[in-house]
Design a protein around this motif. Structure first.
Motif, PDB file in Angstrom:
ATOM      1  N   GLY A 145       0.765  -1.642  -0.356  1.00  0.00           N
ATOM      2  CA  GLY A 145       0.158  -0.114  -0.092  1.00  0.00           C
ATOM      3  C   GLY A 145       0.727   1.113  -0.194  1.00  0.00           C
ATOM      4  N   ILE A 146       1.925   1.071   0.802  1.00  0.00           N
ATOM      5  CA  ILE A 146       3.390   1.839   0.714  1.00  0.00           C
ATOM      6  C   ILE A 146       3.353   2.998   0.083  1.00  0.00           C
ATOM      7  CG2 ILE A 146       4.742   2.617   1.274  1.00  0.00           C
ATOM      8  CD1 ILE A 146       4.185   1.839   4.617  1.00  0.00           C
ATOM      9  N   SER A 147       3.729   1.308  -1.057  1.00  0.00           N
ATOM     10  CA  SER A 147       4.429   1.328  -1.981  1.00  0.00           C
ATOM     11  C   SER A 147       3.903   1.974  -3.455  1.00  0.00           C
ATOM     12  CB  SER A 147       4.911   0.225  -3.105  1.00  0.00           C
ATOM     13  OG  SER A 147       6.013   0.094  -1.964  1.00  0.00           O
ATOM     14  N   THR A 148       2.550   1.562  -3.250  1.00  0.00           N
ATOM     15  CA  THR A 148       1.091   2.066  -4.567  1.00  0.00           C
ATOM     16  C   THR A 148       1.311   3.910  -3.825  1.00  0.00           C
ATOM     17  OG1 THR A 148       0.426   0.328  -4.001  1.00  0.00           O
ATOM     18  CG2 THR A 148      -0.793   2.588  -5.343  1.00  0.00           C
ATOM     19  N   LEU A 149       1.460   4.078  -3.007  1.00  0.00           N
ATOM     20  CA  LEU A 149       1.468   5.171  -3.119  1.00  0.00           C
ATOM     21  C   LEU A 149       2.785   5.998  -3.281  1.00  0.00           C
ATOM     22  CD1 LEU A 149      -0.102   5.722   0.785  1.00  0.00           C
ATOM     23  CD2 LEU A 149      -1.434   6.529  -1.333  1.00  0.00           C
ATOM     24  N   CYS A 150       3.486   5.825  -3.237  1.00  0.00           N
ATOM     25  CA  CYS A 150       5.050   5.757  -4.085  1.00  0.00           C
ATOM     26  C   CYS A 150       5.076   6.402  -5.370  1.00  0.00           C
ATOM     27  CB  CYS A 150       6.356   5.550  -3.643  1.00  0.00           C
ATOM     28  SG  CYS A 150       6.166   6.039  -1.459  1.00  0.00           S
ATOM     29  N   ALA A 151       3.801   5.605  -6.590  1.00  0.00           N
ATOM     30  CA  ALA A 151       3.906   5.251  -7.938  1.00  0.00           C
ATOM     31  C   ALA A 151       4.048   7.111  -8.423  1.00  0.00           C
ATOM     32  CB  ALA A 151       2.748   4.849  -8.114  1.00  0.00           C
ATOM     33  N   GLY A 152       3.839   8.121  -7.729  1.00  0.00           N
ATOM     34  CA  GLY A 152       3.938   9.121  -8.164  1.00  0.00           C
ATOM     35  C   GLY A 152       5.236   9.789  -8.324  1.00  0.00           C
ATOM     36  N   PHE A 153       5.575   9.495  -7.144  1.00  0.00           N
ATOM     37  CA  PHE A 153       7.339   9.970  -6.734  1.00  0.00           C
ATOM     38  C   PHE A 153       8.110   9.153  -7.481  1.00  0.00           C
ATOM     39  CE2 PHE A 153      11.363   8.766  -4.753  1.00  0.00           C
ATOM     40  CZ  PHE A 153      12.156  10.572  -4.383  1.00  0.00           C
ATOM     41  N   ALA A 154       8.110   7.569  -8.042  1.00  0.00           N
ATOM     42  CA  ALA A 154       8.803   6.728  -8.912  1.00  0.00           C
ATOM     43  C   ALA A 154       8.782   7.585 -10.257  1.00  0.00           C
ATOM     44  CB  ALA A 154       8.331   5.342  -8.810  1.00  0.00           C
ATOM     45  N   LEU A 155       7.487   8.053 -10.927  1.00  0.00           N
ATOM     46  CA  LEU A 155       7.635   8.841 -12.012  1.00  0.00           C
ATOM     47  C   LEU A 155       7.844  10.207 -12.345  1.00  0.00           C
ATOM     48  CD1 LEU A 155       3.306   7.738 -12.920  1.00  0.00           C
ATOM     49  CD2 LEU A 155       6.057   6.718 -13.532  1.00  0.00           C
ATOM     50  N   THR A 156       8.135  10.630 -10.628  1.00  0.00           N
ATOM     51  CA  THR A 156       8.803  12.198 -11.068  1.00  0.00           C
ATOM     52  C   THR A 156       9.704  12.072 -11.338  1.00  0.00           C
ATOM     53  OG1 THR A 156       6.737  12.844  -9.529  1.00  0.00           O
ATOM     54  CG2 THR A 156       8.917  13.773  -9.654  1.00  0.00           C
ATOM     55  N   ILE A 157      10.744  10.990 -10.787  1.00  0.00           N
ATOM     56  CA  ILE A 157      11.853  11.007 -10.671  1.00  0.00           C
ATOM     57  C   ILE A 157      13.012  10.496 -11.648  1.00  0.00           C
ATOM     58  CG2 ILE A 157      12.197  11.297  -7.728  1.00  0.00           C
ATOM     59  CD1 ILE A 157      13.137   8.272  -8.344  1.00  0.00           C
ATOM     60  N   GLY A 158      11.634   9.746 -12.095  1.00  0.00           N
ATOM     61  CA  GLY A 158      12.595   8.739 -14.296  1.00  0.00           C
ATOM     62  C   GLY A 158      12.262   7.009 -13.112  1.00  0.00           C
ATOM     63  N   TYR A 159      12.502   6.323 -14.390  1.00  0.00           N
ATOM     64  CA  TYR A 159      12.888   5.787 -13.532  1.00  0.00           C
ATOM     65  C   TYR A 159      14.247   4.742 -13.349  1.00  0.00           C
ATOM     66  CZ  TYR A 159      14.779   4.124 -18.348  1.00  0.00           C
ATOM     67  OH  TYR A 159      15.510   3.757 -19.403  1.00  0.00           O
ATOM     68  N   LYS A 160      15.250   5.362 -13.794  1.00  0.00           N
ATOM     69  CA  LYS A 160      16.300   5.011 -13.593  1.00  0.00           C
ATOM     70  C   LYS A 160      16.888   5.171 -12.247  1.00  0.00           C
ATOM     71  CE  LYS A 160      18.713   5.443 -18.574  1.00  0.00           C
ATOM     72  NZ  LYS A 160      19.166   4.159 -18.637  1.00  0.00           N
ATOM     73  N   LEU A 161      16.458   6.671 -11.517  1.00  0.00           N
ATOM     74  CA  LEU A 161      16.692   7.153 -10.303  1.00  0.00           C
ATOM     75  C   LEU A 161      16.158   6.013  -9.550  1.00  0.00           C
ATOM     76  CD1 LEU A 161      17.174  10.813 -10.479  1.00  0.00           C
ATOM     77  CD2 LEU A 161      18.835   9.098 -10.085  1.00  0.00           C
ATOM     78  N   ALA A 162      14.779   5.900  -9.988  1.00  0.00           N
ATOM     79  CA  ALA A 162      13.918   5.026  -9.313  1.00  0.00           C
ATOM     80  C   ALA A 162      14.759   3.621  -8.789  1.00  0.00           C
ATOM     81  CB  ALA A 162      12.424   4.660  -9.618  1.00  0.00           C
ATOM     82  N   TYR A 163      14.431   2.896 -10.195  1.00  0.00           N
ATOM     83  CA  TYR A 163      15.086   1.285  -9.992  1.00  0.00           C
ATOM     84  C   TYR A 163      16.692   1.457  -9.202  1.00  0.00           C
ATOM     85  CZ  TYR A 163      11.402  -0.712 -12.793  1.00  0.00           C
ATOM     86  OH  TYR A 163      10.028  -1.565 -12.358  1.00  0.00           O
ATOM     87  N   ALA A 164      17.239   2.966  -9.661  1.00  0.00           N
ATOM     88  CA  ALA A 164      18.115   1.837  -8.848  1.00  0.00           C
ATOM     89  C   ALA A 164      18.282   2.563  -6.695  1.00  0.00           C
ATOM     90  CB  ALA A 164      18.865   4.241  -8.897  1.00  0.00           C
ATOM     91  N   THR A 165      16.723   2.960  -6.616  1.00  0.00           N
ATOM     92  CA  THR A 165      16.898   3.075  -5.015  1.00  0.00           C
ATOM     93  C   THR A 165      16.993   1.121  -4.312  1.00  0.00           C
ATOM     94  OG1 THR A 165      14.310   2.973  -5.066  1.00  0.00           O
ATOM     95  CG2 THR A 165      15.663   5.222  -4.675  1.00  0.00           C
ATOM     96  N   ASP A 166      16.835   0.786  -5.726  1.00  0.00           N
ATOM     97  CA  ASP A 166      16.359  -0.651  -5.753  1.00  0.00           C
ATOM     98  C   ASP A 166      17.396  -1.427  -5.433  1.00  0.00           C
ATOM     99  OD1 ASP A 166      13.915  -0.465  -5.403  1.00  0.00           O
ATOM    100  OD2 ASP A 166      13.420  -1.404  -7.437  1.00  0.00           O
ATOM    101  N   LEU A 167      18.616  -1.024  -5.389  1.00  0.00           N
ATOM    102  CA  LEU A 167      19.643  -1.144  -5.255  1.00  0.00           C
ATOM    103  C   LEU A 167      20.456  -1.141  -3.877  1.00  0.00           C
ATOM    104  CD1 LEU A 167      21.608  -0.663  -8.807  1.00  0.00           C
ATOM    105  CD2 LEU A 167      20.570  -2.528  -8.408  1.00  0.00           C
TER     106      LEU A 167
END
Length: 362
Positions: A145-167
């Motif tokens: 649920g929290i991740s869903t709320l963060c979806a807009g933030f991922a789109l804002t910073i771009g997929y490369k930076l978003a997936y970098a947080t996964d690393l």
């Protein structure tokens, strides 16, 4: 020596790290990159095909080589998937990343539960496994649920930076998993006997399922109800905006529906003496109620229906998993748990197009 409190705490922490991500809405991320719905559908198909192929072998490997090792392998697969997604520039590379994401799921699904149950069994507290399973589902629902709320933030910073947080999460996950204690690990097999041990694990698992048809029936029923709930929540992401829900309210509604699982996971613990058939009938009715509510003209009623369906789904999941773990022999626990995940993937592949037809024409 096994410290059961530390063992379970680390398994809980591992679940938090793996489920709390800003890239959970990967469908939306792919759409924002310009991939069509057809291409996104292809990538999702790749995920399910990979899952079906590797689900059972991954479970066998967990039983043969050790559950802790396979959880670490799962983390490595996720790291590879993330690196490929960051570098992806075509449908092929996206699908390759999705395939490794599926392997991540394969090597972890059931493995953590098997390690937890055998750890609790060794500590003579396995009667409390239902509570452990309830806590794990609560972690999953809340983090999702929290991740869903963060979806807009991922789109804002771009997929490369978003997936970098996964690393970063992968590195933290590796540290946590490396501190786990292996339980019931088999002696290291030499190369000549390796395939013999794998074949033996397969054979004994299917002999068990052949004789314990009740376990197979439980797997099918639980997977079917779970698939209905997941498909319902998936389609509500698209249908709620059509019914006029404000953009800011979509994430709130999705979080609200996920919290229904938290209620279901806790509620089932208060009904230890209620028979499984009664639980199955009631929880199935709750999921069907959610499906009927999907066709309401009010997005409020639709969201409440999604909440009710999640209550039923997770309540049944907790009771079924606790019941199955008591039936599984320790030597094939991860393999047999993988059979349930395999059943779920097959049902999802069958139901997904049917659900899409209902979504469009009903």
């Amino acid at each position: 020596m096994l410290n059961i409190r530390k063992q379970l705490s680390r398994l809980y922490l591992s679940s938090v790290i793996s489920n709390l991500t800003i890239t959970g809405a990967w469908l939306a991320i792919l759409a924002s990159r310009g991939f069509s719905l057809v291409e996104i559908g292809i990538s999702e198909t790749v995920f399910h095909i990979t899952s079906i192929i590797f689900e059972l072998p991954s479970g066998v490997m967990a039983d043969v080589f050790g559950r802790k090792k396979m959880l670490i392998v799962s983390n490595i697969m996720y790291t590879i998937a993330t690196l490929i997604m960051i570098a992806s520039n075509s449908l092929f590379t996206v699908c390759l990343s999705i395939a490794f994401h599926a392997l991540t799921y394969n090597f972890s699904s059931g493995t953590g539960d098997a390690l937890a149950y055998d750890s609790m069994k060794k500590a003579r507290i396995h009667s409390k496994f239902e509570r452990y399973e309830s806590n794990q589902l609560i972690i999953y629902r809340v983090c999702t649920g929290i991740s869903t709320l963060c979806a807009g933030f991922a789109l804002t910073i771009g997929y490369k930076l978003a997936y970098a947080t996964d690393l970063i999460a992968c590195a933290a996950q590796f540290i946590v998993l490396s501190t786990l204690t292996e339980v019931n690990a088999k002696e290291k097999a030499d190369e000549q006997r390796l395939f013999a041990k794998i074949a033996e694990c397969f054979r004994e698992s299917f002999i068990f399922l052949k004789e314990a048809k009740k376990a197979l029936g439980l797997m099918f029923c639980n997977s079917f109800v779970g698939a209905l709930d997941i498909l319902l929540l998936f389609f509500l992401q698209a249908k709620l905006p059509e019914k006029g829900i404000p953009k800011w309210g979509l994430g709130v509604a999705l979080l609200f529906m996920e919290l229904g699982g938290v209620v279901g996971s806790k509620l089932i613990l208060r009904l230890p003496k209620v028979g499984y058939k009664v639980i199955f009938a009631v929880t199935s009715a709750l999921v069907l109620t959610g499906i009927f509510a999907e066709h309401s003209r009010s997005f409020v009623i639709m969201a409440i229906g999604g909440f009710i369906a999640a209550v039923g789904d997770d309540a049944l999941q907790v009771r079924t998993n606790a019941k199955l773990q008591k039936m599984f022999p320790s030597e094939q626990r991860a393999t047999l748990t993988s059979v349930e995940s395999f059943t779920f993937s097959v049902i999802m592949i069958v139901l997904s197009p049917l659900a899409g037809f209902v979504f469009i024409y009903w």
